[in-house]
Write a protein that holds these residues in place. Sequence first.
Motif, PDB file in Angstrom:
ATOM      1  N   ARG A  12     -13.104  -2.574   7.896  1.00 37.85           N
ATOM      2  CA  ARG A  12     -13.954  -3.474   7.117  1.00 37.85           C
ATOM      3  C   ARG A  12     -13.098  -4.381   6.255  1.00 37.85           C
ATOM      4  O   ARG A  12     -11.951  -4.048   5.956  1.00 37.85           O
ATOM      5  N   PRO A  13     -13.638  -5.514   5.834  1.00 35.57           N
ATOM      6  CA  PRO A  13     -12.872  -6.403   4.960  1.00 35.57           C
ATOM      7  C   PRO A  13     -12.528  -5.701   3.653  1.00 35.57           C
ATOM      8  O   PRO A  13     -13.339  -4.969   3.102  1.00 35.57           O
ATOM      9  N   ARG A  14     -11.330  -5.925   3.189  1.00 32.23           N
ATOM     10  CA  ARG A  14     -10.879  -5.259   1.970  1.00 32.23           C
ATOM     11  C   ARG A  14     -10.819  -6.239   0.820  1.00 32.23           C
ATOM     12  O   ARG A  14     -10.731  -7.442   1.011  1.00 32.23           O
ATOM     13  N   ASP A  15     -10.843  -5.674  -0.379  1.00 34.42           N
ATOM     14  CA  ASP A  15     -10.613  -6.459  -1.586  1.00 34.42           C
ATOM     15  C   ASP A  15      -9.139  -6.853  -1.550  1.00 34.42           C
ATOM     16  O   ASP A  15      -8.258  -5.995  -1.550  1.00 34.42           O
ATOM     17  N   ARG A  16      -8.857  -8.128  -1.511  1.00 28.48           N
ATOM     18  CA  ARG A  16      -7.476  -8.604  -1.333  1.00 28.48           C
ATOM     19  C   ARG A  16      -6.553  -8.241  -2.487  1.00 28.48           C
ATOM     20  O   ARG A  16      -5.343  -8.281  -2.345  1.00 28.48           O
ATOM     21  N   SER A  17      -7.109  -7.883  -3.632  1.00 30.87           N
ATOM     22  CA  SER A  17      -6.259  -7.499  -4.764  1.00 30.87           C
ATOM     23  C   SER A  17      -5.909  -6.011  -4.746  1.00 30.87           C
ATOM     24  O   SER A  17      -5.053  -5.570  -5.505  1.00 30.87           O
ATOM     25  N   ALA A  18      -6.552  -5.246  -3.884  1.00 31.86           N
ATOM     26  CA  ALA A  18      -6.331  -3.795  -3.837  1.00 31.86           C
ATOM     27  C   ALA A  18      -5.276  -3.433  -2.793  1.00 31.86           C
ATOM     28  O   ALA A  18      -5.174  -4.082  -1.750  1.00 31.86           O
ATOM     29  N   PRO A  19      -4.488  -2.391  -3.061  1.00 31.35           N
ATOM     30  CA  PRO A  19      -3.464  -1.980  -2.094  1.00 31.35           C
ATOM     31  C   PRO A  19      -4.071  -1.280  -0.881  1.00 31.35           C
ATOM     32  O   PRO A  19      -5.218  -0.833  -0.916  1.00 31.35           O
ATOM     33  N   VAL A  20      -3.274  -1.196   0.176  1.00 26.57           N
ATOM     34  CA  VAL A  20      -3.627  -0.428   1.371  1.00 26.57           C
ATOM     35  C   VAL A  20      -2.586   0.672   1.485  1.00 26.57           C
ATOM     36  O   VAL A  20      -1.379   0.394   1.449  1.00 26.57           O
ATOM     37  N   THR A  21      -3.050   1.913   1.616  1.00 25.11           N
ATOM     38  CA  THR A  21      -2.152   3.063   1.668  1.00 25.11           C
ATOM     39  C   THR A  21      -2.402   3.862   2.931  1.00 25.11           C
ATOM     40  O   THR A  21      -3.549   4.135   3.286  1.00 25.11           O
ATOM     41  N   LEU A  22      -1.331   4.229   3.614  1.00 29.02           N
ATOM     42  CA  LEU A  22      -1.401   5.086   4.794  1.00 29.02           C
ATOM     43  C   LEU A  22      -0.883   6.457   4.390  1.00 29.02           C
ATOM     44  O   LEU A  22       0.156   6.556   3.733  1.00 29.02           O
ATOM     45  N   THR A  23      -1.603   7.505   4.774  1.00 26.04           N
ATOM     46  CA  THR A  23      -1.214   8.872   4.446  1.00 26.04           C
ATOM     47  C   THR A  23      -1.139   9.696   5.724  1.00 26.04           C
ATOM     48  O   THR A  23      -2.072   9.688   6.527  1.00 26.04           O
ATOM     49  N   VAL A  24      -0.001  10.380   5.909  1.00 23.20           N
ATOM     50  CA  VAL A  24       0.171  11.337   7.004  1.00 23.20           C
ATOM     51  C   VAL A  24       0.676  12.615   6.352  1.00 23.20           C
ATOM     52  O   VAL A  24       1.785  12.634   5.806  1.00 23.20           O
ATOM     53  N   GLY A  25      -0.146  13.669   6.374  1.00 22.10           N
ATOM     54  CA  GLY A  25       0.235  14.909   5.698  1.00 22.10           C
ATOM     55  C   GLY A  25       0.473  14.648   4.223  1.00 22.10           C
ATOM     56  O   GLY A  25      -0.366  14.075   3.535  1.00 22.10           O
ATOM     57  N   GLU A  26       1.638  15.032   3.738  1.00 20.89           N
ATOM     58  CA  GLU A  26       1.999  14.838   2.335  1.00 20.89           C
ATOM     59  C   GLU A  26       2.646  13.482   2.071  1.00 20.89           C
ATOM     60  O   GLU A  26       2.904  13.128   0.931  1.00 20.89           O
ATOM     61  N   ARG A  27       2.926  12.723   3.122  1.00 24.44           N
ATOM     62  CA  ARG A  27       3.627  11.439   2.974  1.00 24.44           C
ATOM     63  C   ARG A  27       2.642  10.300   2.774  1.00 24.44           C
ATOM     64  O   ARG A  27       1.655  10.193   3.497  1.00 24.44           O
ATOM     65  N   ARG A  28       2.926   9.452   1.808  1.00 23.47           N
ATOM     66  CA  ARG A  28       2.104   8.276   1.521  1.00 23.47           C
ATOM     67  C   ARG A  28       2.987   7.031   1.639  1.00 23.47           C
ATOM     68  O   ARG A  28       4.125   7.040   1.182  1.00 23.47           O
ATOM     69  N   PHE A  29       2.424   5.994   2.244  1.00 28.47           N
ATOM     70  CA  PHE A  29       3.150   4.743   2.441  1.00 28.47           C
ATOM     71  C   PHE A  29       2.275   3.575   2.001  1.00 28.47           C
ATOM     72  O   PHE A  29       1.110   3.496   2.384  1.00 28.47           O
ATOM     73  N   ASP A  30       2.842   2.677   1.220  1.00 28.10           N
ATOM     74  CA  ASP A  30       2.164   1.434   0.881  1.00 28.10           C
ATOM     75  C   ASP A  30       2.349   0.477   2.048  1.00 28.10           C
ATOM     76  O   ASP A  30       3.447   0.355   2.592  1.00 28.10           O
ATOM     77  N   LEU A  31       1.276  -0.192   2.456  1.00 24.45           N
ATOM     78  CA  LEU A  31       1.338  -1.149   3.545  1.00 24.45           C
ATOM     79  C   LEU A  31       1.185  -2.563   3.005  1.00 24.45           C
ATOM     80  O   LEU A  31       0.524  -2.790   1.997  1.00 24.45           O
ATOM     81  N   ALA A  32       1.794  -3.515   3.691  1.00 26.55           N
ATOM     82  CA  ALA A  32       1.548  -4.927   3.431  1.00 26.55           C
ATOM     83  C   ALA A  32       0.234  -5.257   4.133  1.00 26.55           C
ATOM     84  O   ALA A  32      -0.077  -4.679   5.182  1.00 26.55           O
ATOM     85  N   ALA A  33      -0.558  -6.163   3.579  1.00 26.01           N
ATOM     86  CA  ALA A  33      -1.849  -6.466   4.191  1.00 26.01           C
ATOM     87  C   ALA A  33      -2.216  -7.922   3.991  1.00 26.01           C
ATOM     88  O   ALA A  33      -1.785  -8.566   3.036  1.00 26.01           O
ATOM     89  N   ASN A  34      -3.018  -8.395   4.942  1.00 24.04           N
ATOM     90  CA  ASN A  34      -3.540  -9.751   4.887  1.00 24.04           C
ATOM     91  C   ASN A  34      -4.903  -9.701   5.569  1.00 24.04           C
ATOM     92  O   ASN A  34      -4.968  -9.543   6.781  1.00 24.04           O
ATOM     93  N   GLY A  35      -5.954  -9.793   4.801  1.00 31.37           N
ATOM     94  CA  GLY A  35      -7.291  -9.697   5.386  1.00 31.37           C
ATOM     95  C   GLY A  35      -7.527  -8.321   5.965  1.00 31.37           C
ATOM     96  O   GLY A  35      -7.358  -7.314   5.285  1.00 31.37           O
ATOM     97  N   LEU A  36      -7.886  -8.253   7.246  1.00 29.93           N
ATOM     98  CA  LEU A  36      -8.173  -6.983   7.916  1.00 29.93           C
ATOM     99  C   LEU A  36      -6.922  -6.295   8.461  1.00 29.93           C
ATOM    100  O   LEU A  36      -6.996  -5.161   8.909  1.00 29.93           O
ATOM    101  N   ASP A  37      -5.785  -6.969   8.467  1.00 26.44           N
ATOM    102  CA  ASP A  37      -4.584  -6.439   9.084  1.00 26.44           C
ATOM    103  C   ASP A  37      -3.610  -5.868   8.056  1.00 26.44           C
ATOM    104  O   ASP A  37      -3.455  -6.417   6.969  1.00 26.44           O
ATOM    105  N   ALA A  38      -2.944  -4.771   8.444  1.00 24.55           N
ATOM    106  CA  ALA A  38      -1.943  -4.140   7.580  1.00 24.55           C
ATOM    107  C   ALA A  38      -0.784  -3.663   8.440  1.00 24.55           C
ATOM    108  O   ALA A  38      -0.952  -3.363   9.626  1.00 24.55           O
ATOM    109  N   TRP A  39       0.406  -3.587   7.837  1.00 24.29           N
ATOM    110  CA  TRP A  39       1.595  -3.191   8.567  1.00 24.29           C
ATOM    111  C   TRP A  39       2.616  -2.645   7.576  1.00 24.29           C
ATOM    112  O   TRP A  39       2.460  -2.795   6.359  1.00 24.29           O
ATOM    113  N   ALA A  40       3.680  -2.049   8.094  1.00 23.92           N
ATOM    114  CA  ALA A  40       4.749  -1.522   7.250  1.00 23.92           C
ATOM    115  C   ALA A  40       5.418  -2.671   6.505  1.00 23.92           C
ATOM    116  O   ALA A  40       5.465  -3.805   7.004  1.00 23.92           O
ATOM    117  N   THR A  41       5.950  -2.382   5.331  1.00 21.42           N
ATOM    118  CA  THR A  41       6.555  -3.432   4.505  1.00 21.42           C
ATOM    119  C   THR A  41       7.930  -3.859   5.000  1.00 21.42           C
ATOM    120  O   THR A  41       8.373  -4.960   4.697  1.00 21.42           O
TER     121      THR A  41
END
Length: 155
Positions: free
Chosen positions: A74-103
Amino acid sequence: MKALFLALLIAAPAAARNTIGVYRSWGAFRDAVPARCYAIARPVTAGGRSTGWASVATWPGRGLRASLHVRLSRPRDRSAPVTLTVGERRFDLAANGLDAWATDGPSDHAIVTAIRSGRSMSVEAVATGGRPFADVYLLAGAATAIDAAALGCVR
């Protein structure tokens, strides 16, 4: 599960796509133009929505190998971060609109390493309007699909 990947094929542009294989909840595909291979899955939980996906792609012409790309459900609030979590690991992602990727490259590597050994992952963001959401993916078959996609681009 194969019906899920038929839906993926219908939803994505059909530019000479070849199926490499389906591995549990992940599929591996090869596109001729542009030359790329990728492992892809839909979220099992996305707030009742059927959109969104996560992929790990190899683009030989761009020099990218095992590069994460996420399409949010879904469309995200552009001012809010996108975070990916796998197990105990958390990663901040770069994002633009609906798309996100590793920094960056090292983050891409760390994320794909975590995906390969994890059981599930979630991508969290805040939707337009301020409501948080999470897209959850099962990772069974992800490592095999990532390997199959990488091998598919060796040719």
